[in-house]
Design a protein around this motif. Structure first.
Motif, PDB file in Angstrom:
ATOM      1  N   SER A 230       0.854  -1.178   0.000  1.00  0.00           N
ATOM      2  CA  SER A 230       0.000   0.000   0.000  1.00  0.00           C
ATOM      3  C   SER A 230       0.896   1.236   0.000  1.00  0.00           C
ATOM      4  CB  SER A 230      -0.886  -0.011   1.249  1.00  0.00           C
ATOM      5  OG  SER A 230      -1.619   1.173   1.320  1.00  0.00           O
ATOM      6  N   VAL A 231       0.742   2.076  -1.014  1.00  0.00           N
ATOM      7  CA  VAL A 231       1.545   3.292  -1.116  1.00  0.00           C
ATOM      8  C   VAL A 231       0.615   4.494  -1.270  1.00  0.00           C
ATOM      9  CG1 VAL A 231       3.624   2.200  -2.033  1.00  0.00           C
ATOM     10  CG2 VAL A 231       1.834   2.920  -3.603  1.00  0.00           C
ATOM     11  N   ASN A 232       1.122   5.675  -0.973  1.00  0.00           N
ATOM     12  CA  ASN A 232       0.290   6.874  -1.005  1.00  0.00           C
ATOM     13  C   ASN A 232       0.508   7.711  -2.264  1.00  0.00           C
ATOM     14  OD1 ASN A 232       2.800   7.836  -0.448  1.00  0.00           O
ATOM     15  ND2 ASN A 232       2.222   9.016   1.362  1.00  0.00           N
ATOM     16  N   PHE A 233       0.780   7.066  -3.383  1.00  0.00           N
ATOM     17  CA  PHE A 233       0.899   7.773  -4.652  1.00  0.00           C
ATOM     18  C   PHE A 233       0.229   6.947  -5.744  1.00  0.00           C
ATOM     19  CE2 PHE A 233       4.971   5.532  -3.912  1.00  0.00           C
ATOM     20  CZ  PHE A 233       4.990   4.662  -4.986  1.00  0.00           C
ATOM     21  N   ASP A 234      -0.186   7.636  -6.796  1.00  0.00           N
ATOM     22  CA  ASP A 234      -0.770   6.947  -7.946  1.00  0.00           C
ATOM     23  C   ASP A 234       0.355   6.371  -8.786  1.00  0.00           C
ATOM     24  OD1 ASP A 234      -3.356   7.635  -7.232  1.00  0.00           O
ATOM     25  OD2 ASP A 234      -3.294   9.517  -8.364  1.00  0.00           O
ATOM     26  N   TYR A 235       0.099   5.225  -9.382  1.00  0.00           N
ATOM     27  CA  TYR A 235       1.129   4.583 -10.186  1.00  0.00           C
ATOM     28  C   TYR A 235       0.505   3.765 -11.317  1.00  0.00           C
ATOM     29  CZ  TYR A 235      -0.034   0.482  -7.330  1.00  0.00           C
ATOM     30  OH  TYR A 235      -0.683  -0.539  -6.700  1.00  0.00           O
ATOM     31  N   GLU A 236       1.347   3.480 -12.289  1.00  0.00           N
ATOM     32  CA  GLU A 236       0.979   2.582 -13.374  1.00  0.00           C
ATOM     33  C   GLU A 236       1.758   1.288 -13.175  1.00  0.00           C
ATOM     34  OE1 GLU A 236       1.859   2.121 -18.148  1.00  0.00           O
ATOM     35  OE2 GLU A 236       2.190   4.057 -17.179  1.00  0.00           O
ATOM     36  N   PRO A 237       1.064   0.159 -12.993  1.00  0.00           N
ATOM     37  CA  PRO A 237       1.794  -1.098 -12.810  1.00  0.00           C
ATOM     38  C   PRO A 237       2.454  -1.533 -14.116  1.00  0.00           C
ATOM     39  CG  PRO A 237      -0.559  -1.509 -12.846  1.00  0.00           C
ATOM     40  CD  PRO A 237      -0.381  -0.030 -12.919  1.00  0.00           C
ATOM     41  N   LEU A 238       3.727  -1.884 -14.056  1.00  0.00           N
ATOM     42  CA  LEU A 238       4.456  -2.335 -15.240  1.00  0.00           C
ATOM     43  C   LEU A 238       4.598  -3.844 -15.273  1.00  0.00           C
ATOM     44  CD1 LEU A 238       7.249   0.367 -15.429  1.00  0.00           C
ATOM     45  CD2 LEU A 238       5.059   0.301 -16.630  1.00  0.00           C
ATOM     46  N   GLY A 239       4.636  -4.479 -14.125  1.00  0.00           N
ATOM     47  CA  GLY A 239       4.728  -5.934 -14.096  1.00  0.00           C
ATOM     48  C   GLY A 239       5.404  -6.442 -12.842  1.00  0.00           C
ATOM     49  N   SER A 240       5.225  -7.708 -12.612  1.00  0.00           N
ATOM     50  CA  SER A 240       5.888  -8.366 -11.493  1.00  0.00           C
ATOM     51  C   SER A 240       7.313  -8.707 -11.899  1.00  0.00           C
ATOM     52  CB  SER A 240       5.155  -9.653 -11.116  1.00  0.00           C
ATOM     53  OG  SER A 240       3.885  -9.363 -10.604  1.00  0.00           O
ATOM     54  N   ILE A 241       8.180  -8.712 -10.918  1.00  0.00           N
ATOM     55  CA  ILE A 241       9.574  -9.070 -11.186  1.00  0.00           C
ATOM     56  C   ILE A 241      10.008 -10.119 -10.172  1.00  0.00           C
ATOM     57  CG2 ILE A 241      10.532  -7.224  -9.741  1.00  0.00           C
ATOM     58  CD1 ILE A 241      12.720  -6.941 -11.941  1.00  0.00           C
ATOM     59  N   ILE A 242      10.726 -11.106 -10.656  1.00  0.00           N
ATOM     60  CA  ILE A 242      11.295 -12.140  -9.789  1.00  0.00           C
ATOM     61  C   ILE A 242      12.756 -12.309 -10.193  1.00  0.00           C
ATOM     62  CG2 ILE A 242      11.224 -14.551  -9.074  1.00  0.00           C
ATOM     63  CD1 ILE A 242       8.241 -14.538  -9.895  1.00  0.00           C
ATOM     64  N   ILE A 243      13.640 -12.137  -9.246  1.00  0.00           N
ATOM     65  CA  ILE A 243      15.079 -12.302  -9.482  1.00  0.00           C
ATOM     66  C   ILE A 243      15.557 -13.432  -8.579  1.00  0.00           C
ATOM     67  CG2 ILE A 243      17.353 -11.231  -9.305  1.00  0.00           C
ATOM     68  CD1 ILE A 243      15.619  -9.951 -11.481  1.00  0.00           C
ATOM     69  N   ILE A 244      16.233 -14.402  -9.165  1.00  0.00           N
ATOM     70  CA  ILE A 244      16.834 -15.495  -8.400  1.00  0.00           C
ATOM     71  C   ILE A 244      18.335 -15.431  -8.626  1.00  0.00           C
ATOM     72  CG2 ILE A 244      16.969 -17.991  -8.074  1.00  0.00           C
ATOM     73  CD1 ILE A 244      14.071 -18.111  -9.152  1.00  0.00           C
TER      74      ILE A 244
END
Length: 149
Positions: free
Chosen positions: A48-62
């Protein structure tokens, strides 16, 4: 007589096997979001954040440990005298070095990847570490977003 010797040896074995103690200790790990983001990427574990945003995608780094190729500076002696067979090596050279997986380097790579995606924030960041094939593996996941500022 045999029973007495066996009993004595058993008592001695029990006494010596119980002498090892594990010392009380604390282990502290610190993951520095400020260094990883370099001021360019907002990072939070919150979803939960207090700014508007555009989701670009999930990221997973291993990140798994292994041999990496690094470019390092050549010493002054190597530059001055060079190599009798191959000549002057220049000011840098490639070396192969074993690198362990770490949460900080995995986070640094995650931030680089988020910037390449066009994001400037990672929210709901999760960091996990586990053993796989007797080696420590670090996994980082989150959602890369572009803030609407």
């Amino acid at each position: 007589m045999k029973k007495t010797i066996i009993l004595l040896l058993t008592v001695i074995a029990v006494i010596f096997s119980g002498c090892s103690h594990t010392s009380f200790s604390h282990v502290t790990y610190f993951l520095d979001y400020k260094i990883a983001g370099k001021g360019l990427v907002f990072i939070t574990e919150s979803n939960s954040v207090n700014f508007d945003y555009e989701p670009l995608g999930s990221i997973i780094i291993i990140e798994r440990p292994g041999v990496i190729e690094k470019i390092v500076p050549v010493s002054e002696t190597e530059q001055r005298y060079g190599d009798n067979i191959y000549g002057n090596p220049g000011v840098t050279k490639k070396v192969h070095q074993y690198a362990y997986a770490s949460a900080q380097s995995a986070l640094d790579y995650t931030v680089e990847s988020a910037l390449k995606m066009g994001g400037d924030a990672i929210i709901n960041l999760k960091v996990d570490s586990y053993i796989l094939d007797n080696e420590r593996v670090v996994e980082i996941s989150g959602m890369v977003v572009k803030r609407n500022i």
